[in-house]
Write an enzyme that holds these catalytic residues in place. Sequence first.
Site, PDB file in Angstrom:
ATOM      1  N   ASP A   1      13.654  17.162   0.959  1.00  0.00           N
ATOM      2  CA  ASP A   1      12.844  17.668   0.943  1.00  0.00           C
ATOM      3  C   ASP A   1      11.603  18.122  -0.031  1.00  0.00           C
ATOM      4  O   ASP A   1      11.944  19.550  -0.596  1.00  0.00           O
ATOM      5  CB  ASP A   1      12.139  18.605   2.119  1.00  0.00           C
ATOM      6  CG  ASP A   1      12.494  17.878   4.110  1.00  0.00           C
ATOM      7  OD1 ASP A   1      11.865  16.964   4.035  1.00  0.00           O
ATOM      8  OD2 ASP A   1      12.781  18.391   4.798  1.00  0.00           O
TER       9      ASP A   1
ATOM     10  N   GLU B   1       8.098  20.054   0.486  1.00  0.00           N
ATOM     11  CA  GLU B   1       6.693  20.593   0.314  1.00  0.00           C
ATOM     12  C   GLU B   1       5.546  21.291  -0.035  1.00  0.00           C
ATOM     13  O   GLU B   1       6.746  22.248  -0.662  1.00  0.00           O
ATOM     14  CB  GLU B   1       7.172  20.440   1.897  1.00  0.00           C
ATOM     15  CG  GLU B   1       7.829  20.178   3.143  1.00  0.00           C
ATOM     16  CD  GLU B   1       7.547  20.683   4.438  1.00  0.00           C
ATOM     17  OE1 GLU B   1       7.561  19.978   5.199  1.00  0.00           O
ATOM     18  OE2 GLU B   1       8.163  21.769   4.323  1.00  0.00           O
TER      19      GLU B   1
ATOM     20  N   GLU C   1      18.069  14.645   5.359  1.00  0.00           N
ATOM     21  CA  GLU C   1      16.597  15.014   5.054  1.00  0.00           C
ATOM     22  C   GLU C   1      16.640  15.198   4.049  1.00  0.00           C
ATOM     23  O   GLU C   1      17.457  16.185   3.755  1.00  0.00           O
ATOM     24  CB  GLU C   1      15.750  15.431   6.530  1.00  0.00           C
ATOM     25  CG  GLU C   1      13.970  15.340   5.340  1.00  0.00           C
ATOM     26  CD  GLU C   1      13.459  15.606   7.008  1.00  0.00           C
ATOM     27  OE1 GLU C   1      13.244  15.569   8.040  1.00  0.00           O
ATOM     28  OE2 GLU C   1      12.951  16.520   6.006  1.00  0.00           O
TER      29      GLU C   1
END
Length: 293
Positions: free
Chosen positions: A108, A110, A106
């Site tokens: 990411d 955010e 993953e």
Amino acid sequence: MASALTVMFLGFFLWPSVTNAAAPRKPIDVPFQKNYVPTWAQEHIKYINGGTEVQLVLDKSTGTGFQSRGSYLFGHFSMQMKLVPGDSAGTVTAFYLSSQNSEHDEIDFEFLGNRSNQPYILQTNVFTGGKGNREQRIYLWFDPTREYHSYSVLWNMYQVVFFVDDVPIRVFKNSKDLGVRFPFNQPMKIYSSLWNADDWATRGGLEKTDWNKAPFVASYRSFHIDGCEASVNEKVCATQGRRWWDQQEFRDLDGLQYRRLRWVRQKYTIYNYCADRARIPTMPPECARDRDV
Ligand SMILES: *[C@@H]1O[C@H](CO)[C@@H](O)[C@H](O)[C@H]1NC(C)=O
């Protein structure tokens, strides 16, 4: 004839590298529908400008999200986003790539909202083989709620680079030689979502979402994907050297990019797992490379 075809063929794969700039090429305006579909609460996604822009809406009942139609192994993925304006404390807007299996990979972005006029935090993370805990946090050098900015990921066999506009804010190098797993064989989809995370997001959960300010709206456009679609032919995607992102100038940052990354480190970085001995007593091996920055 054969050589003309060969030239055309090579030209096709190498084309963007002729610019000789290590930054991925500028995304063009791609409509939502072409590459993405809603994941959940699709009535909370609003289409504007004929579907070239979408808005995700969070209210007390639910947030929402969308995902790419295809799964990709390597490439360049970007999105322009305008984050929830005003009092966005407690909300999180995410843009990430993720594989679907249990030991997942993953990548990411955010965005942790904040009270009016207080800065957003951009948290990034990398999971490989199901292992994460690689958070970095920065403040941005602009107000991400005022205008669209582009957020992108360049992913090849050598590195994963996180960009904010043209600025690399993070590099995760392939450190297989140091015993660190790198995402190389699990195709990923691209996701985005907006949800309530006031249990942890803003000042560690101290600031709660003010539902009187709902609905919270994040805007998106330019749904550019230039990746190798694994559902079409995974073996081809794993073959190195044919795509523009495999080429030499994308295997490492160039001098200007390193200077920009250092600028982000010095001026805007507020947390780096590599430096958090309290939480992670033994420095993770890949952090040895991080020090080169
Ligand atoms: C919110 O603002 C406070 C005060 O300026 C700051 O300490 C914090 O890092 C900001 N961001 C988040 C997401 O908590």
